[in-house]
Design an enzyme around this catalytic site. Structure first.
Site, PDB file in Angstrom:
ATOM      1  N   GLU A 149      -8.816   3.871  -4.593  1.00  0.00           N
ATOM      2  CA  GLU A 149      -8.120   4.890  -3.730  1.00  0.00           C
ATOM      3  C   GLU A 149      -8.214   6.216  -4.611  1.00  0.00           C
ATOM      4  O   GLU A 149      -7.267   6.738  -4.963  1.00  0.00           O
ATOM      5  CB  GLU A 149      -6.573   4.911  -3.618  1.00  0.00           C
ATOM      6  CG  GLU A 149      -6.251   3.697  -2.694  1.00  0.00           C
ATOM      7  CD  GLU A 149      -4.822   3.470  -2.293  1.00  0.00           C
ATOM      8  OE1 GLU A 149      -3.885   3.935  -3.076  1.00  0.00           O
ATOM      9  OE2 GLU A 149      -4.413   3.088  -0.998  1.00  0.00           O
ATOM     10  N   GLU A 305      -6.535  -3.002   2.476  1.00  0.00           N
ATOM     11  CA  GLU A 305      -5.421  -3.402   2.056  1.00  0.00           C
ATOM     12  C   GLU A 305      -4.484  -3.212   3.182  1.00  0.00           C
ATOM     13  O   GLU A 305      -4.646  -2.327   3.947  1.00  0.00           O
ATOM     14  CB  GLU A 305      -4.890  -2.664   0.731  1.00  0.00           C
ATOM     15  CG  GLU A 305      -5.612  -2.548  -0.228  1.00  0.00           C
ATOM     16  CD  GLU A 305      -4.896  -1.764  -1.723  1.00  0.00           C
ATOM     17  OE1 GLU A 305      -3.571  -1.378  -1.366  1.00  0.00           O
ATOM     18  OE2 GLU A 305      -5.631  -1.488  -2.536  1.00  0.00           O
TER      19      GLU A 305
HETATM   20  C1  GLA Z   1      -2.363   1.050  -3.087  1.00  0.00           C
HETATM   21  C2  GLA Z   1      -3.402   0.793  -4.133  1.00  0.00           C
HETATM   22  C3  GLA Z   1      -2.745  -0.786  -4.462  1.00  0.00           C
HETATM   23  C4  GLA Z   1      -1.517  -0.866  -4.481  1.00  0.00           C
HETATM   24  C5  GLA Z   1      -0.972  -0.447  -3.099  1.00  0.00           C
HETATM   25  C6  GLA Z   1       0.466  -0.796  -2.893  1.00  0.00           C
HETATM   26  O1  GLA Z   1      -2.989   0.995  -1.762  1.00  0.00           O
HETATM   27  O2  GLA Z   1      -4.550   0.555  -3.960  1.00  0.00           O
HETATM   28  O3  GLA Z   1      -3.316  -0.901  -5.968  1.00  0.00           O
HETATM   29  O4  GLA Z   1      -0.831   0.080  -5.481  1.00  0.00           O
HETATM   30  O5  GLA Z   1      -1.204   0.852  -2.974  1.00  0.00           O
HETATM   31  O6  GLA Z   1       0.941  -0.311  -1.700  1.00  0.00           O
END
Ligand code: GLA
Ligand code: ZN
Length: 669
Positions: A149, A305
Site C-alpha cells: 500500500e 486483500e
Molecule cells: C491494509 C494493509 C494490511 C492490513 C490491512 C488491515 O490493507 O495492507 O497490512 O493492515 O490494511 O485492514
C-alpha cells in the site's frame, strides 16, 4: 507475456513468522480444509530477515517457503520494504519521513520511508536483491508483491531537493515555472530554483487540504507519486534481473488520492488492490472501485486483500453478515478479479490489528462461522477457476477518471467546499450500476473509439490535447456527457480564458457565465421539457445556449428560465452538458435519454434490483447475478432454463434470490 495464474488464487496475508512453529502445521491443515491454495508472505518482515545492517537471515523464510511449497500453495512473495527496521532509523534518521506539519519522524509505524532517501533506496535495493537472488529462479513464487500500500508524503530536505530537480526537468526555465504557477500573484515570483520550498503547512498549504497555489501543490502531488513510483520500479527491475516471467505487483487502494494509479499501472504487470468498504459503503461504490482497478491496465486484476469478517481501523467495524463475504467476493470476481485473497489468514495476537478479522480466529479452530464460510467459498472457486480466469467485460460506456483532475478539483478554493471528485463520479456510476450497464473506468488518454458513450463529470482540468481527442470522439458519432466545473483550467490550474467551459465550449454549445454555490440546506428546482420537475444542489451554472438545446431549465432562484441541462449536436455525435448537481431521478432521466440515443444496452433485459454483471471469455459469456438488497428478488426471466454454475441446478421462472444469494450463468458466445 508474464506467467498467468493457473487457478484463482485463494488465500491471503500469512505471517507465520509472528507465531511459534508448532502452529504452522496446524495452519497448513486448516488451509487445506478451507481450499486455500495461496499465501502472501514476507510483507512486513524486514527486521526479521535483516536483523542488522550487516546481516541477513533467511532461515525462517526458507522454511516457510518450503512448507508452503510442500502444500502446493502458490506463494505471493512480499519484499518487506514497507516498514523500516529500528536499526536503520536509529543509524540513519534521514530514512524516516518529515510530515506535512514539518515534523521529522522517529522510528515507528509503517509506510514510513522517505522515497527520496538514498540510504532507504540503498537498503531496499539490497534487500530486494537478496530476495530475488534467493527465490527468483526457483519457480516457487507465483507473484511478487512489492512493498505494501504505497502512499503518504514526505516533506524532508531530501525531497525538497529532489522536487527542484523534478521541476527543472519539467519546466526547463524558472520563468516557465513562475508562469505555470502564476507566481505574480501575491508577489511569489522565484528567481532561483533553490527558493522553491515544498508546499506543506510551513509553505503554501492552507489547513491540511487546501493551498494558496494549486500549481505548486498539484506538481508536488505528481512529484510525490513519481518519487514513490521510482521506489517501486527500482525493486521491480532488481526482481526482473533474476526472475524473467513471474508477475510483479503492488497492492493499490481503489480511489486513493495520493498516487496517479494510471501512471503506476503502466509499470505493473498486474494490478492488485485491497478492498475495505465500511459498513455503509454503497455496493455501487465498491463496484466502481473494482472497475477502476480493472481499467488501470484494462486487464483482470487481483484482489490482494479483503477481510473475511471485520476490520479494526474503521470507526465502526461491523461483521460481515452470513453470506456477505461470499457475495462480495463474487462481486469482485464479476468485475474482473482473478484472485480472492484475505487479510489475513491467522488473526494476530497483539498490536493494532488483533481485532482485524482472519480466516483463523483467536479461538484457533475450524469451528467458526467465518472459517465455514471461507471453506465453502474456497470449494466453489476451485470449480469456477478455469471458466472465469482472463475473461473481461465488453463495455461501450467509458467513465473518465483522472488523478490530476482529482487533485486540482479538490484543491480549488471555492466555489463550494462540498465538491468531492469521487462522489461526483460515483453519482453517475451509480446510475449506470442501477441499470446494470457495463462500464469501463478510463484514463483521459484512453482509446475513446472503443466506446459509444463517454462520461466526463467535473472534468475541471482539461490538459493539452484532451479537448481535441474528445472533439474527435464526438464528431465521429460518440456521445459525451460533461458537467458543471468542467473545462475550467489547464494542467497547471490556470483558467482557460474566454468563458467556461473553455475548450469544451464549442462542442457543448453553451457558455457558462457564472457558477452559483449552494449550501447543504439549499437547493434549486428545475423542469424538463416534458414537464417533469426535479431538484439540484451544490453548484448551479448560469449558462447561455450557443447552439445547444435546453433539456431542462431552472424554475427557481434569480436564474429561473436559464438552461440547466443541455444537448448539442456536434458532428455525427452529441454533447450533453449538465449544469448542476441533479437529484438522482433527474440524473437517471438524463442518462436514460443519452443511452437510448447512443443505443447502448444493459446486461439484463428487464429492470431489476439485482446486480447483473458480465465477463466474457473467447468462448463464453459469464453472467453474475447477485442480490445486495435486503429482500428476496426474482431471477430475471431471461435466465430461466439456464444452469447455475454454482449449484448445477436449472433455473426457472420461480427462482428467487435471497439477500446475498449469487447465481452464475455461463452461455456459449
Ligand atoms: C491494509 C494493509 C494490511 C492490513 C490491512 C488491515 O490493507 O495492507 O497490512 O493492515 O490494511 O485492514
Ligand atoms: Zn523525504
Amino acid at each position: 507475456m508474464k506467467k498467468p495464474f493457473k487457478r484463482i488464487l485463494y488465500g491471503g496475508d500469512y505471517n507465520p513468522n509472528q507465531w511459534p512453529r508448532e502452529i504452522w502445521q496446524e495452519d497448513m491443515r486448516m488451509f487445506r480444509n478451507a481450499h486455500i491454495n495461496s499465501a502472501t508472505i514476507n510483507v512486513f518482515s524486514w527486521a526479521k530477515i535483516q536483523p542488522s545492517e550487516e546481516t541477513y537471515d533467511f532461515e525462517e523464510l526458507d522454511d516457510i517457503v518450503e512448507m508452503l511449497e510442500q502444500e502446493e500453495c502458490d506463494i505471493v512473495m512480499g519484499t518487506s520494504t514497507a516498514a523500516l527496521p529500528a536499526w536503520m532509523v536509529k543509524r540513519y534518521p534521514e530514512v524516516a519521513r518529515t510530515d506535512y506539519e514539518g515534523r521529522h519522524h522517529k522510528f515507528g509505524h509503517r509506510h514510513n520511508a522517505c522515497p527520496n532517501s538514498l540510504v532507504y533506496q540503498k537498503y531496499a535495493a539490497a534487500l530486494t536483491e537478496q530476495l530475488a537472488r534467493r527465490y527468483g529462479k526457483t519457480g516457487k513464487v507465483a507473484c511478487w508483491h512489492i512493498n505494501n500500500e504505497y502512499g503518504g508524503e514526505c516533506y524532508c530536505e531530501n525531497c525538497e531537493k529532489a522536487f527542484r530537480v523534478w521541476l527543472k526537468k519539467k519546466y526547463k526555465t524558472i520563468e516557465a515555472l513562475n508562469e505555470a504557477w502564476n507566481m505574480e500573484f501575491w508577489g511569489h515570483t522565484v528567481y532561483d530554483w533553490d527558493e522553491i520550498v515544498l508546499p506543506n503547512a510551513l509553505g503554501e498549504g492552507i489547513g491540511t487540504d487546501k493551498t494558496a497555489f494549486a500549481g505548486i501543490s498539484i506538481d508536488y502531488r505528481r512529484f510525490n507519486s513519481d518519487s514513490i513510483l521510482e521506489n517501486f520500479k527500482m525493486e521491480r527491475d532488481i526482481i526482473r534481473k533474476y526472475d524473467p516471467e513471474t508477475p510483479i505487483t503492488t497492492n493499490l487502494m481503489g480511489t486513493y488520492p495520493g498516487l496517479d494509479y494510471f501512471k503506476w499501472a503502466k509499470e505493473m504487470d498486474i494490478v492488485s488492490w485491497d478492498n475495505y468498504p465500511s459498513y455503509n459503503t454503497p455496493w455501487s461504490q465498491t463496484a466502481m472501485c473494482h472497475d477502476l482497478m480493472r481499467g488501470l491496465k484494462d486487464q483482470p486484476f487481483m484482489l490482494m486483500e479483503q477481510t473475511p469478517s471485520q476490520q479494526n481501523w474503521q470507526p465502526y467495524n461491523s461483521l460481515k453478515k452470513p453470506g456477505q463475504m461470499r457475495a462480495q467476493s463474487y462481486q469482485t470476481v464479476a468485475h474482473g478479479a482473478d484472485t480472492i485473497q484475505f487479510f489475513q489468514l491467522r488473526r494476530s495476537v497483539g498490536a493494532c490489528e488483533k481485532f482485524h478479522g482472519a480466516v483463523i480466529a483467536h479461538a484457533g479452530t475450524e469451528n467458526t462461522r467465518v472459517f465455514r464460510e471461507v471453506t465453502a467459498l474456497g470449494a466453489e472457486l476451485e470449480r469456477l477457476g478455469e471458466t472465469v480466469i482472463g475473461s473481461m467485460p465488453d463495455a461501450k460506456i467509458g467513465v473518465i477518471f483522472d488523478w490530476d483532475n482529482y487533485w486540482a478539483l479538490e484543491y480549488t478554493s471555492g466555489p463550494n467546499c462540498d465538491l468531492k471528485y469521487v462522489d461526483q463520479i460515483h453519482q453517475y456510476y451509480s446510475s449506470l450500476y442501477r441499470g446494470n450497464y457495463p462500464v469501463d473506468m478510463i484514463p483521459v488518454d484512453a482509446d475513446f473509439s472503443r466506446y459509444k458513450v463517454i462520461l466526463a463529470p467535473v472534468l475541471y482540468m482539461v490538459k493539452e490535447g484532451m479537448a481535441e481527442a474528445l472533439e474527435k470522439f464526438v464528431a465521429g458519432g460518440g456521445i459525451l456527457l460533461t458537467t458543471f466545473m468542467s473545462g475550467i483550467v489547464g494542467q497547471s490550474d490556470n483558467v482557460h480564458l474566454g468563458g467556461y467551459p473553455g475548450p469544451l465550449r464549442e462542442m457543448a454549445g453553451v457558455w457558462v457565465e457564472e457558477i452559483d454555490a449552494l449550501a447543504p440546506e439549499q437547493s434549486n428546482t428545475i423542469r424538463f421539457a416534458d414537464g417533469t420537475d426535479a431538484s439540484c444542489r451544490l453548484l448551479c451554472d448560469l449558462m447561455h445556449l450557443e447552439g445547444a438545446q435546453a433539456l431542462a431549465e431552472y424554475t427557481s432562484n434569480f436564474y429561473a428560465g436559464m438552461p440547466a441541462v443541455t444537448r448539442n449536436a456536434y458532428g455525427k455525435g452529441a454533447v450533453y452538458y449538465v449544469g448542476a448537481n441533479l437529484d438522482q431521478a433527474a440524473l437517471d432521466k438524463v442518462l436514460g435519454q443519452l443511452l437510448t440515443e447512443a443505443g447502448v444496452g444493459s446486461n439484463v433485459e428487464e429492470s431489476t434490483e439485482l446486480e447483473v454483471t458480465v465477463r466474457q471469455s473467447k468462448t463464453q459469456k459469464i453472467t453474475f447475478i447477485i442480490n445486495f438488497k435486503a429482500q428476496d428478488l426474482p431471477l430475471p426471466a431471461q435466465f430461466a432454463g439456464k444452469t447455475d454454475l454454482l449449484t448445477g441446478q436449472t433455473l426457472d421462472t420461480q427462482t428467487m434470490l435471497a439477500p446475498y444469494d449469487v447465481v452464475i450463468v455461463a452461455e456459449n458466445r
